[in-house]
Structure formats: structure tokens, C-alpha cells
Design a protein around this motif. Structure first.
Motif: not given
Length: 358
Positions: A141-145, A151-156, A170-174, A185-188
Motif C-alpha cells: 500500500w505504501f508504494i501502490c495506492p 495494473l488493473l484492466s477489469d476489476y471483477l 497514472y494511478c487514477i486509471q487503475c 472524487q476523480k478530480t481530487i
């Protein structure tokens, strides 16, 4: 310098511990096992946690610390915890309370476990009093949100690929795939994520050591840039409650029984083993899959329950929810097969080491 034979005072810090909090898992179990093991070896042990719902009665000394969530309405507690673990790992209340704690008593070592709610504020207080501080690594968690360097393409389905970029804009994509977020929330997130690495590195550089459970986990930290001399491999300990267990006194093995323990998170792979059950039942009609673990994602759980109903597997798959550690051990003892269908490289789970004993 501390000698190996010296009896020392150690403060462990974990947001939660088993039995006394509704939320806990393998990391919290590992924390308590280590605390018990060190206590048995004559060391003075205290465990810092957030405020529990009940009085804690253990061999170690318990120290509850207030955090900012204690003073906030329930509706904002979860977002604040998310903010601390994902964007800014600092809690002003735990900083004040831990500073006061260390002024009264200064331990020889502060050992951080899962502490995102208590936050790195404890580290700042410890540094002020020159207390050596180490951190056990149970995820990243301390090096990856999201904590998994994936690098996730589909969550489920948890499809994706390994990520070695760690944290940044770039972490916002994931992150937006892990949890549904609105435009605000995305803006923040987008405005703060570019600074996440700098913020977290500020705290990481002040740690005296990182305790990892395997050489592979250590290599991930080394690749990130953690100095190799600060990385120490310490395998999961098995304390008396497990190590002394004899198979002759264990529960009788239930033939064709399969056990899964873990959160209902796509990364854990619960859906994978559930969707494999129709194939298993074709060959072994009496096969039973027992699923033990806490609820994490209702969307994921609904997919699983629909699949069970659609394939008439109600008699073969039993969703039992979260159980105490003692009950989990009973299921481990009688299971014919234990499955750990993790979908990406992870920290070795406690269940694996326990199952190897039985």
C-alpha cells in the motif's frame, strides 16, 4: 546496540487485532503471534491499536490510541480512512497521542504492522524520541495506492498485468476501476496522486527497517529503491497454538472437502474456485466447498451467489462468512484440500503455513 540475548521493550502497532475488532485478517493475526512469541521469550511487549469496542485481555499490554475518526460522524469515517491510506498517511490526533505516549515511556523498538488508520504519525513521534522503527510488509500500500502493484484492466475478473511504475498520476486509471468514483472524487484523486510518491517516500526514508515475509517480496522493495540493507526477511512464525497441534488429535478429514479462506476480493480468486466447482462436481458429486472470510465487495459477492444458484450448487458450496481463528483452524484440520487461488503475487498467507502443519 542491542544484543541478541538482551530483554527489550517493544511496541507493536496495528489498527486492529483479532477477536476485539470486527475487521482483521492474516496481517493482524501475524502481529499478535509475533507479540506472543516475543513475550514468551521474556521481552516486554505492548500493542498499540485504535480504540476497540471491548476491553482487551491478553498477555501483552494494550495501548489504545485515538485517531481523527473518533471525532467524526460515521458518514465520513470511511472516506477519511481511504484518504489516509491512499493519499496522505498522516493523522493529527494519533500524532498528538503517540507523542504524549513516547514522552512518558520510550520503548527500544517500535514495530509497525497494518497501521494505515494510526498512520505514519507514529513514526514521526518515534523519530523525535530516537526510537528505532521497523515496518512489517503485508501488502504494498505504501508504494501502490491499491497495494498490489497490479495494473488493473477489469476489476471483477481481476484481469491486468504487473505494474512496476508504482505510484504516480497514472494511478487514477487503475484506482477508478477498483471503486466507482464520481467526477469530483476523480478530480481530487487526480490532483493529489502526482504527489503521492514524494509524500510517502518522505516517511519511508525515516524507517530503520522493512520486514518482509519472503525473498520475492524483498526484491519488489529493492526494485522500488529501498536500500537492501534495510530489507530483512523474517518468515511467518508458528506459535504454540499451531505448532504443537498433532494430526492424531485433529478432526477427521472430510473426504472431498475443499476449503477457501479469505476476503471476497477479486484478487483473492474466490470466483475462480467457485466457477471451477461444476467441473469438480461432475467427477466428485459429493464434493463440498467451504468458503470462510469477511465481506469486502457486494458486487463481487452477488456474481458468486448468482452463479451458485444458476448451477444448482447450493448443496456443494457453503458460504459461511467470517469466523473466529479457532473455528478456521477446525476447518483447516478437516479439509481434504486447501485452495489459495490468488490472482497475482502476494504475501504468503497464514493459512498456507498452518495447513502445512496439519
Amino acid at each position: 546496540m542491542l544484543l541478541r540475548s538482551q530483554k527489550i521493550e517493544i511496541y507493536h502497532a496495528s489498527d486492529y487485532i483479532p477477536k476485539y475488532f470486527p475487521i482483521w485478517g492474516g496481517a493482524e493475526q501475524a502481529c499478535i503471534r509475533l507479540a506472543d512469541l516475543l513475550y514468551q521469550n521474556g521481552h516486554s511487549i505492548s500493542v498499540i491499536t485504535t480504540t476497540p469496542d471491548q476491553t482487551i485481555h491478553e498477555t501483552f499490554n494494550h495501548i489504545p490510541l485515538k485517531v481523527i475518526e473518533n471525532y467524526l460522524p460515521s458518514s465520513v469515517k470511511k472516506p477519511i480512512r481511504f484518504f489516509k491510506s491512499t493519499l496522505f498517511p498522516y493523522d493529527p490526533i494519533s500524532h498528538i497521542t503517540s507523542k504524549s505516549l513516547f514522552e512518558k515511556n520510550s520503548p527500544d523498538i517500535l514495530h509497525l504492522h497494518n497501521f494505515s488508520s494510526l498512520s505514519f504519525s507514529l513514526l514521526l513521534s518515534a523519530r523525535k524520541h530516537h526510537i528505532p522503527t521497523v515496518m512489517s510488509v503485508y501488502d504494498f500500500w505504501f508504494i501502490c495506492p491499491e497495494g498490489f502493484c497490479w495494473l488493473l484492466s477489469d476489476y471483477l475478473s481481476y484481469s491486468g498485468e504487473p505494474c512496476k511504475k508504482y505510484h504516480g498520476a497514472y494511478c487514477i486509471q487503475c484506482s477508478s476501476k477498483y471503486i466507482p468514483i464520481n467526477l469530483l472524487q476523480k478530480t481530487i484523486l487526480s490532483s493529489i496522486l502526482p504527489f503521492r510518491k514524494k509524500i510517502f517516500d518522505y516517511f519511508l526514508k525515516q524507517l530503520d527497517g522493512f520486514i518482509v515475509l519472503s525473498e520475492d517480496n524483498g526484491r519488489i522493495l529493492e526494485q522500488y529503491g529501498i536500500p537492501i540493507n534495510k530489507i530483512h526477511v523474517v518468515h511467518i512464525p508458528l506459535v504454540d497454538e499451531v505448532a504443537r497441534t498433532e494430526t492424531s488429535t485433529s478432526s477427521k478429514i472430510e473426504k472431498y472437502s475443499i476449503l477457501y479462506t479469505g476476503w471476497s476480493h477479486p484478487r483473492k480468486g474466490m470466483r475462480v474456485i467457485v466457477e471451477a466447482m461444476p467441473h469438480v462436481v461432475k467427477s466428485f458429486p459429493n464434493a463440498r466447498l467451504y468458503i470462510l472470510g469477511g465481506s469486502y465487495d457486494s458486487r463481487y459477492e452477488e456474481i458468486i451467489t448468482r452463479f451458485i444458484r444458476k448451477n444448482n450448487l447450493e448443496n456443494n458450496i457453503h458460504l459461511l462468512g467470517k469466523k473466529t481463528h479457532a473455528i478456521v483452524q477446525q476447518y483447516i484440520r478437516k479439509a481434504h484440500v486447501l485452495v489459495i487461488p490468488e490472482q497475482w503475487e502476494t504475501i504468503p498467507p497464514n493459512t498456507l503455513t498452518e495447513a502445512m502443519v496439519f
